[in-house]
Each structure stands twice: as structure tokens, then as C-alpha cells.
Design a protein around this motif. Structure first.
Motif, short mmCIF file in Angstrom:
data_model
loop_
_atom_site.label_atom_id
_atom_site.label_comp_id
_atom_site.label_asym_id
_atom_site.label_seq_id
_atom_site.Cartn_x
_atom_site.Cartn_y
_atom_site.Cartn_z
N TYR A 1 80.49 -5.32 34.15
CA TYR A 1 80.35 -5.75 35.54
C TYR A 1 80.54 -7.25 35.71
N HIS A 2 79.78 -8.03 34.96
CA HIS A 2 79.79 -9.48 35.16
C HIS A 2 81.08 -10.14 34.70
N ALA A 3 81.76 -9.56 33.73
CA ALA A 3 83.00 -10.15 33.23
C ALA A 3 84.20 -9.83 34.12
N THR A 4 84.02 -8.99 35.10
CA THR A 4 85.10 -8.60 36.00
C THR A 4 84.91 -9.31 37.34
N GLY A 5 85.83 -10.20 37.65
CA GLY A 5 85.73 -11.00 38.87
C GLY A 5 86.42 -10.37 40.06
N ALA B 1 74.01 -4.17 34.13
CA ALA B 1 73.81 -3.91 35.56
C ALA B 1 72.59 -4.67 36.06
N SER B 2 72.81 -5.47 37.08
CA SER B 2 71.70 -6.25 37.62
C SER B 2 71.35 -5.87 39.05
N SER B 3 72.05 -4.89 39.59
CA SER B 3 71.76 -4.46 40.96
C SER B 3 71.34 -3.00 40.95
N GLU B 4 70.49 -2.67 41.89
CA GLU B 4 69.98 -1.30 41.96
C GLU B 4 71.08 -0.27 42.25
N PRO B 5 72.01 -0.51 43.18
CA PRO B 5 73.06 0.48 43.42
C PRO B 5 73.93 0.73 42.18
N VAL B 6 74.22 -0.30 41.42
CA VAL B 6 75.04 -0.14 40.21
C VAL B 6 74.24 0.61 39.14
N ARG B 7 72.97 0.26 38.98
CA ARG B 7 72.11 0.94 38.02
C ARG B 7 71.99 2.42 38.38
N ARG C 1 88.04 1.00 24.92
CA ARG C 1 87.54 2.01 25.85
C ARG C 1 86.52 2.89 25.14
N GLY C 2 85.28 2.75 25.55
CA GLY C 2 84.24 3.61 25.01
C GLY C 2 83.75 4.50 26.13
N CYS C 3 82.48 4.44 26.36
CA CYS C 3 81.87 5.17 27.47
C CYS C 3 82.23 4.47 28.78
N PRO C 4 82.61 5.22 29.81
CA PRO C 4 82.98 4.58 31.07
C PRO C 4 81.80 3.97 31.83
N LEU C 5 80.58 4.24 31.39
CA LEU C 5 79.41 3.69 32.07
C LEU C 5 78.67 2.64 31.24
N ALA C 6 78.68 2.78 29.94
CA ALA C 6 77.80 1.97 29.08
C ALA C 6 78.02 0.47 29.23
N THR C 7 79.27 0.05 29.32
CA THR C 7 79.55 -1.38 29.39
C THR C 7 78.88 -1.99 30.63
N VAL C 8 78.90 -1.26 31.72
CA VAL C 8 78.27 -1.75 32.95
C VAL C 8 76.75 -1.52 32.90
N ALA C 9 76.34 -0.38 32.37
CA ALA C 9 74.90 -0.07 32.32
C ALA C 9 74.13 -1.14 31.56
N MET C 10 74.75 -1.72 30.55
CA MET C 10 74.08 -2.73 29.75
C MET C 10 73.86 -4.04 30.51
N HIS D 1 87.68 -2.21 52.76
CA HIS D 1 87.39 -0.90 52.18
C HIS D 1 85.97 -0.81 51.60
N PHE D 2 85.44 -1.95 51.19
CA PHE D 2 84.11 -1.98 50.55
C PHE D 2 83.29 -3.11 51.16
N PRO D 3 82.72 -2.86 52.35
CA PRO D 3 81.98 -3.92 53.05
C PRO D 3 80.83 -4.49 52.21
N GLY D 4 80.34 -3.70 51.26
CA GLY D 4 79.27 -4.18 50.37
C GLY D 4 79.79 -5.01 49.22
N GLY D 5 81.09 -5.31 49.21
CA GLY D 5 81.69 -6.17 48.20
C GLY D 5 81.75 -5.54 46.82
N LYS D 6 81.68 -6.40 45.83
CA LYS D 6 81.82 -5.98 44.43
C LYS D 6 80.77 -4.94 44.05
N GLU D 7 79.57 -5.10 44.55
CA GLU D 7 78.49 -4.15 44.21
C GLU D 7 78.83 -2.74 44.69
#
Length: 190
Positions: free
Chosen positions: A24-28, A113-119, A102-111, A46-52
Motif C-alpha cells: 500500500y505505502h510503496a504505491t503512489g 495496512a494503516s486504514s480501517e477500510p483497507v484492513r 507475486r505472492g499472496c494478493p493481500l499479504a503485502t498490503v495486510a502487513m 471513480h474513487f471519491p475516497g481516493g487511494k484508500e
């Protein structure tokens, strides 16, 4: 002319790929917009809530796609041990083909994740995979309790194997997990 839904879907798919490989954080935002081939204003259109919001929706897409892949693989296997091994073999192929990007499609972000919607999106994805595995094990005559336990053991083992494989650039951890799970499932067969 590109339709609105095409741009939105393309942005979701691009974001899913970038978050999968980078986190998440490494992707701008600029990278997300450029890779998605859309003007910057379209991100917020398309995403009024932005990156989150984009991340949460992209993770739900990735999680659903991964569950579909697991379902396809296990439905064609003759038994539970073979099914789990086939899923892991597919993940080994992905690791090798992607140069361990490419590993798990969620793990990289799950590790990170600093926002509740992403978590929550990550948690929902994992819950979906656990549910799918558990349902499969029940269909293979395991009790509901044993199926839930096995699903957790399989998912936790595979996630750990993926993490080790990716950091070591070596699929040996996944192979070890595969063989251990094969023996465990065969021993536990009802």
C-alpha cells in the motif's frame, strides 16, 4: 471512446496488481494513475475516497479472484491432499514466473495496512478463503470443526511459505509446506 466503467475497471485491475507486488505505502497516486492510463482527475471521479477507497476495492477484487482460482483447482482434484498440493504447486509456478514478486494478493498490503477500510478488505478476503477451504473440506467428509481447523492450518502455512519463498527467492519453503500438508491431510482423512 473509453467508457466510464472501462476506465474504472482498468484502474481497479492496475491497482490490484501494484498493491499485490509493492504494498500500500510503496504505491503512489501518480503511479496508480499513470499505470492505469487515466488522467489524475479520474481517480477521484471513480474513487471519491481516493487511494484508500481504490485500495479497498482493488483488494476485494484480488481476494475474489484468488478465491475463484482456489475453487477451480480444488474442484478438479480427486481428494483433499491432492487439492491442497495443486494450489501450492500453482503458487510455486507464480513465484518462479514472477521472479518472486507475486505472492499472496493481500499479504503485502495486510502487513502495512494503516486504514480501517483497507484492513477490513484484507480481513474479508482471508475470511472468504477460509470459508471456501472449509466448505471444500466438509465436501470431502471432514467434520465442520475439523474442516475449519484444517482451513486455518492450510492458509496460515501457505501464507508463511509464500513469505519465506519471496524473501529468500527460493520455493523450498513452499515445497516443504506442501509435503507437510499432504501428510497432515492424509493422516486426518475421515
Amino acid at each position: 471512446m473509453v467508457r466510464r466503467t472501462d476506465t474504472r475497471q482498468r484502474m481497479l485491475e492496475t491497482a490490484a496488481e501494484l498493491f499485490h507486488t509493492q504494498g500500500y505505502h510503496a504505491t503512489g497516486l501518480n503511479q496508480l494513475v499513470a499505470a492505469g492510463g487515466a488522467p489524475k482527475g479520474s481517480l477521484y471521479f471513480h474513487f471519491p475516497g481516493g487511494k484508500e477507497q481504490l485500495a479497498a476495492e482493488a483488494l476485494r477484487l484480488s481476494g475474489g479472484t484468488f478465491r475463484e482460482m482456489i475453487t477451480r483447482v480444488v474442484e478438479t482434484a480427486p481428494d483433499a491432499a491432492t487439492a491442497v498440493c495443486a494450489v501450492i504447486d500453482g503458487l510455486i509456478e507464480v513465484q518462479l514466473a514472477s521472479g518472486f514478486q507475486r505472492g499472496c494478493p493481500l499479504a503485502t498490503v495486510a502487513m502495512d495496512a494503516s486504514s480501517e477500510p483497507v484492513r477490513e478488505a484484507c480481513a474479508d478476503g482471508y475470511a472468504s478463503w477460509l470459508e471456501g477451504l472449509s466448505q471444500y473440506f466438509v465436501s470431502q467428509r471432514f467434520s465442520a470443526e475439523k474442516a475449519d481447523e484444517l482451513a486455518t492450518i492450510v492458509l496460515a502455512s501457505v501464507e508463511g511459505g509464500l513469505l519465506l519463498a519471496r524473501t529468500r527467492h527460493d520455493v523450498a519453503p513452499l515445497r516443504a509446506v506442501r509435503e507437510h500438508l499432504r501428510a497432515t491431510i492424509e493422516r486426518e482423512l475421515p
